[in-house]
Design a protein around this motif. Structure first.
Motif, PDB file in Angstrom:
ATOM      1  N   LEU A   1       0.645  -1.033  -0.028  1.00 44.22           N
ATOM      2  CA  LEU A   1       0.017  -0.066   0.059  1.00 44.22           C
ATOM      3  C   LEU A   1       0.917   1.259  -0.073  1.00 44.22           C
ATOM      4  O   LEU A   1       0.389   2.214  -0.609  1.00 44.22           O
ATOM      5  CB  LEU A   1      -0.732   0.080   1.137  1.00 44.22           C
TER       6      LEU A   1
ATOM      7  N   LYS B   1      -2.337   7.427  -1.663  1.00 46.61           N
ATOM      8  CA  LYS B   1      -3.538   6.768  -1.391  1.00 46.61           C
ATOM      9  C   LYS B   1      -3.435   5.776  -0.344  1.00 46.61           C
ATOM     10  O   LYS B   1      -4.266   5.209   0.327  1.00 46.61           O
ATOM     11  CB  LYS B   1      -4.175   6.355  -2.684  1.00 46.61           C
ATOM     12  N   GLY B   2      -2.327   4.844  -0.929  1.00 48.03           N
ATOM     13  CA  GLY B   2      -2.113   3.570   0.262  1.00 48.03           C
ATOM     14  C   GLY B   2      -1.790   3.974   1.532  1.00 48.03           C
ATOM     15  O   GLY B   2      -2.076   3.245   2.577  1.00 48.03           O
ATOM     16  N   ARG B   3      -1.030   4.947   1.793  1.00 43.30           N
ATOM     17  CA  ARG B   3      -0.963   5.462   3.128  1.00 43.30           C
ATOM     18  C   ARG B   3      -2.154   5.948   3.911  1.00 43.30           C
ATOM     19  O   ARG B   3      -2.291   5.567   5.183  1.00 43.30           O
ATOM     20  CB  ARG B   3      -0.010   6.856   3.148  1.00 43.30           C
ATOM     21  N   TRP B   4      -3.111   6.512   3.175  1.00 43.59           N
ATOM     22  CA  TRP B   4      -4.198   6.829   3.798  1.00 43.59           C
ATOM     23  C   TRP B   4      -5.301   5.646   4.069  1.00 43.59           C
ATOM     24  O   TRP B   4      -5.644   5.508   4.936  1.00 43.59           O
ATOM     25  CB  TRP B   4      -5.366   7.891   2.782  1.00 43.59           C
ATOM     26  N   ALA B   5      -4.895   4.584   3.084  1.00 42.47           N
ATOM     27  CA  ALA B   5      -5.683   3.336   3.497  1.00 42.47           C
ATOM     28  C   ALA B   5      -5.175   2.744   4.526  1.00 42.47           C
ATOM     29  O   ALA B   5      -5.984   2.091   5.670  1.00 42.47           O
ATOM     30  CB  ALA B   5      -5.531   2.428   2.198  1.00 42.47           C
ATOM     31  N   LEU B   6      -3.933   2.788   4.993  1.00 36.72           N
ATOM     32  CA  LEU B   6      -3.238   2.027   5.950  1.00 36.72           C
ATOM     33  C   LEU B   6      -3.673   2.844   7.181  1.00 36.72           C
ATOM     34  O   LEU B   6      -3.894   2.204   8.379  1.00 36.72           O
ATOM     35  CB  LEU B   6      -1.657   2.060   5.755  1.00 36.72           C
TER      36      LEU B   6
ATOM     37  N   VAL C   1      -6.378   4.536   7.869  1.00 36.11           N
ATOM     38  CA  VAL C   1      -7.597   4.261   8.060  1.00 36.11           C
ATOM     39  C   VAL C   1      -7.736   2.733   8.624  1.00 36.11           C
ATOM     40  O   VAL C   1      -8.507   2.385   9.849  1.00 36.11           O
ATOM     41  CB  VAL C   1      -8.691   4.325   7.078  1.00 36.11           C
ATOM     42  N   LEU C   2      -7.230   1.708   8.228  1.00 35.30           N
ATOM     43  CA  LEU C   2      -6.961   0.491   8.674  1.00 35.30           C
ATOM     44  C   LEU C   2      -6.598   0.358  10.150  1.00 35.30           C
ATOM     45  O   LEU C   2      -7.266  -0.167  11.343  1.00 35.30           O
ATOM     46  CB  LEU C   2      -6.192  -0.296   7.890  1.00 35.30           C
TER      47      LEU C   2
END
Length: 753
Positions: free
Chosen positions: A47, A311-316, A318-319
């Motif tokens: 991510l 985007k991957g950083r934001w996904a991580l 939020v997770l």
């Protein structure tokens, strides 16, 4: 690799010494590696779109892996197939092998930690393991499970068993009561138990907190390097987090209680808090990983330049926030407030609107509200309340025991003096943050300072019946340490052996001053003049610090300011030494393997929070009762309640020992109990049961057994087993109406037919 190998070997030997067989340790390490760390590492790199410093990828990946494991297990357990948790690592590893676009996650950047960094961190983690000996000695893998005053260990053990067998979870000591609590760590241990076959007790008191706490220290070190750009700041931040405690010129005893707080609030994570609150330890790891991601979000331009994926950083992010929502309640509000402060301060400093910080604040705030509603029942009954100096009032109440003070003074005056000493101690511990200067306005540094400021303000302004406001400073402590070390790095510059030696000498000088004060002024009780007698040594320490800082300002020499910071940190090192020495001396006196029962006996004669008969009966039920069988017992109070005394409702012993739900055992730590306590104006652990009809029906089956009374439990509540405890009250002729199946001392187990 040599420091890692040495550390793992030492941990395996220590665990073996305290009853964990090597195959058990290997099974735990195998699942941790293949089921948590490796798939989490792959998801982290996938991510982010790139790999970074290996230790950062591994530990932050472990945090991501834990969250994915918990969420997968919750779904699998709800579906009735708990071993479906294996789908998470199998799917992630398989996809990373088979999908060409994902294979790059296996390749690292080649950037490794300096050898001295690795050995330094091994020493810090090793000291934590040494400190854990006190936990290992006082908590067994069989009876006695824990000390007589430790109600928390049975509480945690009962919740792990609940997570192994049921989803959604309830409070297993009161059947049907929703679990309003931060409970994500229990599915993690339940998943590990299902996959490896390891007993939940071994996970709770030996295995699970070790990698979580070590991972937190490593992430603190990674964050220090990220902020300060120098490798030496990592071990320094870990040392400040764990070892630089409040100065103790009087040599006051530091009770290693279940919160780990002393006569003044230093937020120490160096005491048993790392073990007795697995929710705090789990949350600390996830929070550190979330902060690491957040620093990259706040420095978005730098991330793009290095080929990262926004985007991957934001996904991580939020997770990890989703994991934090159920891991420990204070972290999301703490982070929300800190991000709001970052936005506000940047605007006030005319640096413009920091859009990434604002977006992160919105996302975190939304998840905070959602978790409050969905996981914590709105939070009204167990939340903090505005009660300034509540923590300090508690210290002042026991001042005669901890400080020796017996003189006059109003409770309010006691609290204000305790608060003054506390704030002064904070300046000694984290005064390095004041050396940041205008760099504190940079968003990443400001975030750390804001988290720390919120923790300090929270423990001064809020109260809670169970003292939970103190978790705010415990949660913020690593970030205060990071700000302090970043300030030290700002004035030191490049660390050379000469400068390092000078700072070490300054710390030794600070330690010497405190020891001299103990010898000259701190050996007698505080006397009858509260302010001067209690505060005199602290005034001396403050005066010395002011002189050195003034010299630095007059000469405009950052090296002198660095000396002052190191000297103030040295003021608290004797406290850490006292803590370590207490472990060693207690162990030398009582033996390394276990604390003799004679040292653990409570005033009412108990030698464990779970008495021997309940433990044996519970273990028998765990083997012979079906997972869904409901138990009933006539024992409801923690410990022995004196005649006419109030019942301490924190009894979880049977639920913990048996791994089964109980119709009514105790009723502590439940939302309904907090509601009843608020209505009656009593402490939560002395609140009466909110459903007297159920309690009366439960007890009638034991005092007046017959077809009608036992039939109520069988037909209305589907009770299958009765556990009669003659020490809790009179028991009628149950054998005439139920089948006796097992006897353990004063307890008899009956099966309802």
């Amino acid at each position: 690799m040599l420091p890692l190998a040495a550390g793992l070997t030492g941990i395996a030997f220590t665990l073996r010494f305290y009853g964990v067989a090597l195959p058990t340790t290997l099974a735990f390490a195998g699942w941790l590696t293949a089921g948590v760390v490796l798939p989490g590492l792959l998801l982290w790199r996938t991510l982010l779109g790139r790999s970074g410093w290996l230790v950062a990828d591994v530990v932050a990946g472990a945090a991501v892996g834990y969250v994915a494991e918990v969420l997968t297990y919750v779904a699998a357990r709800a579906a009735g197939v708990p071993l479906l948790v294996l789908a998470w690592p199998a799917g992630m590893i398989g996809a990373s092998l088979l999908v060409p676009r994902l294979r790059k996650a296996w390749r690292g950047s080649g950037e490794r930690a300096p050898a001295l960094w690795s050995w330094s961190m091994l020493a810090v983690v090793g000291l934590f393991c040494l400190r854990s000996v006190r936990m290992f000695r006082s908590h067994g893998l069989g009876w006695p499970v824990s000390g007589p005053l430790d109600a928390d260990t049975p509480f945690h053990l009962a919740l792990i068993a609940e997570a192994k067998q049921h989803m959604p979870m309830q409070a297993p000591w009161v059947s049907g009561e929703p679990l309003v609590y931060h409970w994500f760590v229990y599915p993690e241990m339940a998943a590990t138990s299902w996959v490896t076959g390891i007993d939940p007790l071994a996970l709770l008191v030996r295995l699970t907190p070790l990698p979580m706490f070590a991972g937190t220290l490593l992430l603190v070190a990674v964050l220090a390097r990220r902020i300060a750009g120098r490798w030496w700041t990592g071990p320094a931040a870990a040392v400040v987090t764990m070892l630089v405690l409040a100065p103790d010129p009087y040599g006051w005893p530091h009770p290693d209680g279940w919160f780990g707080f002393g006569p003044y609030e230093d937020g120490s994570v160096y005491r048993l808090i790392a073990w007795t609150s697995p929710t705090q330890t789990f949350g600390a790891l996830l929070f550190a990983a979330a902060v690491l991601l957040l620093l990259g979000i706040l420095d978005g331009a730098e991330d793009v330049e290095q080929g990262g994926s926004a985007k991957g950083r934001w996904a991580l992010f939020v997770l990890l926030l989703a994991g934090l929502a159920g891991a420990k309640a204070p972290y999301l509000p703490l982070l929300t407030g800190a991000l709001v402060l970052v936005v506000a301060v940047q605007l006030a400093a005319r640096r413009g609107l920091h859009r990434p910080a604002l977006l992160a604040a919105v996302v975190t705030g939304v998840l905070t509200v959602a978790s409050t509603v969905l996981l914590y029942g709105g939070g009204a009954n167990q939340s903090l309340v505005v009660e300034p100096l509540a923590t300090m009032s508690g210290f002042a109440t026991v001042a005669g025991t901890w400080t020796g003070y017996t003189g006059p003074g109003t409770p309010a005056a006691h609290a204000w003096v305790a608060a003054g000493i506390t704030v002064l101690c904070w300046l000694f511990i984290w005064g390095g943050g004041l050396a940041l200067g205008r760099r504190v306005l940079d968003a990443p540094v400001l975030l750390l300072a804001a988290i720390g400021a919120e923790g300090m303000a929270g423990v001064l302004l809020f109260g809670h019946p169970g003292g939970s406001q103190s978790y705010l400073i415990v949660s913020a402590r690593p970030y205060l340490a990071l700000a302090a070390v970043a300030g030290l790095a700002a004035v030191v510059g490049t660390m050379t052996w000469a400068r390092g030696g000078l700072l070490a000498l300054a710390a030794v000088a600070g330690t010497t001053v405190v020891l001299l004060l103990r010898t000259v002024d701190g050996t007698r009780p505080a006397g009858d003049r509260l302010g001067w007698e209690l505060g005199r040594p602290y005034v001396v320490l403050a005066a010395l610090a002011v002189v050195v800082v003034a010299a630095a300002l007059i000469r405009r020499d950052g090296r002198i300011l660095a000396v002052a910071i190191a000297m103030c940190a040295g003021f608290g090192l004797p406290t850490a030494y006292d803590q370590t020495a207490a472990v060693v001396t207690d162990t030398a006196r009582g033996g390394w393997r276990a604390v003799p029962l004679s040292e653990q006996v409570a005033p009412d004669g108990r030698t464990s929070a779970i008495d021997r008969d309940t433990w044996n009966a519970g273990r028998w039920l765990r083997r012979h009762a079906a997972p869904g069988d409901l138990l009933a017992t006539n024992a409801h109070c923690f410990g022995v309640t004196p005649a006419g005394g109030m019942c301490d409702n924190r009894r979880f012993a049977l639920a913990a020992a048996s791994g089964h739900r109980v119709l009514v055992e105790g009723w502590g730590f439940t939302n309904s109990t907090y509601e009843r306590a608020a209505a009656d104006g009593v402490l939560p652990w002395f609140a009466a049961f909110w459903d007297p009809a159920r309690l009366a029906g439960n007890d009638a089956a034991f005092t007046d057994p017959g077809p009608a009374t036992i039939g109520v439990l069988r037909d209305r509540y589907q009770v299958r087993w009765l556990v009669a405890d003659t020490t809790a009250g009179p028991v009628g002729d149950l054998g005439a109406h139920a089948q006796e199946r097992f006897r353990a001392g004063q307890l008899t187990v009956y099966e309802v037919t």
